[in-house]
Write an enzyme that holds these catalytic residues in place. Structure first.
Site, PDB file in Angstrom:
ATOM      1  N   TRP A   1       0.797  -1.124   0.087  1.00  0.00           N
ATOM      2  CA  TRP A   1       0.081  -0.120   0.138  1.00  0.00           C
ATOM      3  C   TRP A   1       0.890   1.189   0.141  1.00  0.00           C
ATOM      4  O   TRP A   1       1.675   1.261   0.763  1.00  0.00           O
ATOM      5  CB  TRP A   1      -0.808   0.095   1.226  1.00  0.00           C
TER       6      TRP A   1
ATOM      7  N   VAL B   1       1.248   4.720   6.380  1.00  0.00           N
ATOM      8  CA  VAL B   1      -0.333   5.170   6.243  1.00  0.00           C
ATOM      9  C   VAL B   1      -0.534   6.553   6.217  1.00  0.00           C
ATOM     10  O   VAL B   1       0.093   7.289   7.074  1.00  0.00           O
ATOM     11  CB  VAL B   1      -0.881   4.605   7.545  1.00  0.00           C
TER      12      VAL B   1
ATOM     13  N   HIS C   1      -9.878   4.956   8.643  1.00  0.00           N
ATOM     14  CA  HIS C   1      -9.446   4.183   9.926  1.00  0.00           C
ATOM     15  C   HIS C   1      -8.021   4.123  10.110  1.00  0.00           C
ATOM     16  O   HIS C   1      -7.547   3.173  10.712  1.00  0.00           O
ATOM     17  CB  HIS C   1      -9.975   2.689   9.700  1.00  0.00           C
TER      18      HIS C   1
HETATM   19  C1  DLZ Z   1      -7.427  -0.154   3.588  1.00  0.00           C
HETATM   20  C2  DLZ Z   1      -6.190   0.709   3.922  1.00  0.00           C
HETATM   21  C3  DLZ Z   1      -6.538   1.939   3.807  1.00  0.00           C
HETATM   22  C4  DLZ Z   1      -7.687   2.890   3.620  1.00  0.00           C
HETATM   23  N1  DLZ Z   1      -5.288   2.837   3.818  1.00  0.00           N
HETATM   24  C5  DLZ Z   1      -4.080   2.207   4.015  1.00  0.00           C
HETATM   25  C6  DLZ Z   1      -2.947   2.933   3.998  1.00  0.00           C
HETATM   26  O1  DLZ Z   1      -2.927   4.193   3.943  1.00  0.00           O
HETATM   27  N2  DLZ Z   1      -1.721   2.443   4.011  1.00  0.00           N
HETATM   28  C7  DLZ Z   1      -1.669   1.065   4.373  1.00  0.00           C
HETATM   29  O2  DLZ Z   1      -0.589   0.625   4.418  1.00  0.00           O
HETATM   30  N3  DLZ Z   1      -2.809   0.392   4.258  1.00  0.00           N
HETATM   31  C8  DLZ Z   1      -3.940   1.049   4.027  1.00  0.00           C
HETATM   32  N4  DLZ Z   1      -4.990  -0.074   4.073  1.00  0.00           N
HETATM   33  C9  DLZ Z   1      -4.830  -1.375   4.034  1.00  0.00           C
HETATM   34  C10 DLZ Z   1      -4.931  -2.003   5.691  1.00  0.00           C
HETATM   35  O3  DLZ Z   1      -3.465  -1.998   6.083  1.00  0.00           O
HETATM   36  C11 DLZ Z   1      -5.228  -3.739   5.277  1.00  0.00           C
HETATM   37  O4  DLZ Z   1      -4.294  -4.102   4.269  1.00  0.00           O
HETATM   38  C12 DLZ Z   1      -6.335  -4.034   5.181  1.00  0.00           C
HETATM   39  O5  DLZ Z   1      -7.356  -3.363   5.809  1.00  0.00           O
HETATM   40  C13 DLZ Z   1      -6.597  -5.636   4.925  1.00  0.00           C
HETATM   41  O6  DLZ Z   1      -6.396  -6.036   6.347  1.00  0.00           O
END
Ligand code: DLZ
Length: 158
Positions: free
Chosen positions: A31, A90, A97
């Site tokens: 991500w 993140v 969330h």
């Molecule tokens: C779902 C999600 C969101 C909205 N944002 C991020 C992010 O900014 N950075 C990141 O590393 N992961 C994000 N995820 C994915 C969650 O970490 C996770 O992979 C999912 O909720 C599935 O467990």
């Protein structure tokens, strides 16, 4: 943490042990790949700069930062590592969330460190926006990946 006075890539090289006999595991989140790829590049380059050989740096990817805890835990079970680094990004503005993910990863990694024998280094960028993440993954505040590599070498020695 990066501040106006502290660049993440600045450190005293004389304090860093030789890493040529050490083995490292890195778990990196897909991500925000632009950011986590830059963190990974910094971490690997810094480990190698201090003697780690490429064959002893094992990289595994996970879909998102929340999965970093599982990935790191699996690596501790596999054994053979002197230290493990987790790398993720993140971004608050894009993640409703945000707080839950950040807390989950933070507590999860802290728990592994308190209960397992292999140190896990926390390389999660938790930023308000994309620019702040860029600034800390090779931008004006340095690279969190560099910092994590130095910490991993020191903790492996510890
Ligand atoms: C779902 C999600 C969101 C909205 N944002 C991020 C992010 O900014 N950075 C990141 O590393 N992961 C994000 N995820 C994915 C969650 O970490 C996770 O992979 C999912 O909720 C599935 O467990």
């Amino acid at each position: 943490m990066a501040t106006a006075l502290h660049n993440l890539s600045d450190y005293n090289t004389e304090n860093v042990p030789d890493a040529s006999n050490m083995c490292f595991g890195i778990v990196v989140s897909e991500w925000n790949k632009e950011i986590t790829g830059a963190l990974l590049e910094g971490a690997v380059k810094t480990l190698e700069k201090h003697g780690a050989i490429p064959e002893n740096i094992h990289v595994k990817t996970v879909p998102g930062s929340f999965e970093l805890v599982y990935g790191a835990h699996q690596m501790t079970l596999n054994g053979g590592y002197d230290a493990i680094i987790v790398l993720g990004s993140v971004i608050r503005g894009e993640t409703p969330h945000f707080d839950y993910i950040c807390q989950g990863v933070t507590y999860g990694i802290a728990r592994i460190n308190a209960t397992c024998e292999i140190p896990v280094v926390y390389g999660l960028l938790t930023t308000n926006d994309l620019q702040q993440a860029k600034d800390r993954s090779g931008g004006k505040h340095g690279n969190k990946g560099d910092e994590c590599a130095v910490v991993a070498i020191k903790m492996a020695k510890f």
